[in-house]
Design an enzyme around this catalytic site. Structure first.
Site, mmCIF file in Angstrom:
data_model
loop_
_atom_site.group_PDB
_atom_site.id
_atom_site.type_symbol
_atom_site.label_atom_id
_atom_site.label_comp_id
_atom_site.label_asym_id
_atom_site.label_seq_id
_atom_site.Cartn_x
_atom_site.Cartn_y
_atom_site.Cartn_z
ATOM 1 N N GLU A 60 0.820 -1.211 0.000
ATOM 2 C CA GLU A 60 0.000 0.000 0.000
ATOM 3 C C GLU A 60 0.856 1.265 0.000
ATOM 4 O OE1 GLU A 60 -1.951 -3.288 2.399
ATOM 5 O OE2 GLU A 60 -0.003 -2.287 2.437
ATOM 6 N N CYS A 88 -1.573 -0.678 7.480
ATOM 7 C CA CYS A 88 -1.043 -0.259 8.780
ATOM 8 C C CYS A 88 -1.094 1.268 8.858
ATOM 9 C CB CYS A 88 0.388 -0.772 8.952
ATOM 10 S SG CYS A 88 1.599 0.065 7.884
ATOM 11 N N CYS A 91 0.921 2.965 6.069
ATOM 12 C CA CYS A 91 0.299 2.877 4.753
ATOM 13 C C CYS A 91 -0.974 3.716 4.674
ATOM 14 C CB CYS A 91 0.003 1.420 4.413
ATOM 15 S SG CYS A 91 1.515 0.449 4.188
#
Length: 164
Positions: A60, A88, A91
């Protein structure tokens, strides 16, 4: 305006990218970016191994960086990022800063944490992407988890074998 898309179809395409990443020796995560017209603009697998053991080379984050270099935020605001797992905090921040308007993800971060444990290559940061994105000044639509069992299957058996 964000288009009405078949989220399951595109999410399964992100799963296919994650499978290819795993088959290529990388962590089993994948993402695709879909434009306002429904065209897949780019795809990205995890780059931990491919990028020389870069702990920040999440699919990502890499796709958000590529997207921000290729398209202006006004265009990306009408795009959707599909991710095999919940992004996360790093990202989520990257897709926010790139200007991507919608996120659809498969496996929730909490489920991923249960599967990976405290693995040195994936020390899961259990901070929901919705929390990160809600802190921003610009709204990012978040849909997920979706197809969570299929998404979790991408991780099965990987973290027991992965090098530390």
């Amino acid at each position: 305006m964000l288009p009405d898309l078949d989220h399951e179809t595109y999410l399964r395409q992100a799963f296919a990218v994650a499978r290819r990443a795993r088959e290529g020796g990388d962590h089993p995560f994948g993402a695709i970016l879909v434009g306002p017209d429904g065209a897949v603009l780019m795809e990205q697998g995890n780059g931990y191994t491919a990028e020389g053991r870069d702990m920040t080379a999440h699919a990502e984050r890499l796709i958000a960086t590529r997207a921000s270099k290729a398209h202006p935020p006004v265009f990306l605001a009408d795009c959707t990022l599909y991710s095999s797992a919940e992004p996360c905090a790093m990202c989520a921040g990257a897709l926010y800063w790139a200007g991507i308007g919608r996120l659809v993800y498969g496996q929730a971060e909490t489920g991923l944490k249960e599967e990976t444990g405290n693995h040195a290559e994936n020390p899961t940061l259990d901070l929901p992407c919705r929390t990160v994105l809600a802190a921003g000044q610009r709204k990012v639509e978040v849909i997920g988890p979706m197809l969570e069992e299929e998404a979790a299957a991408l991780q099965q058996g990987f973290w027991e074998r992965a090098e530390t």
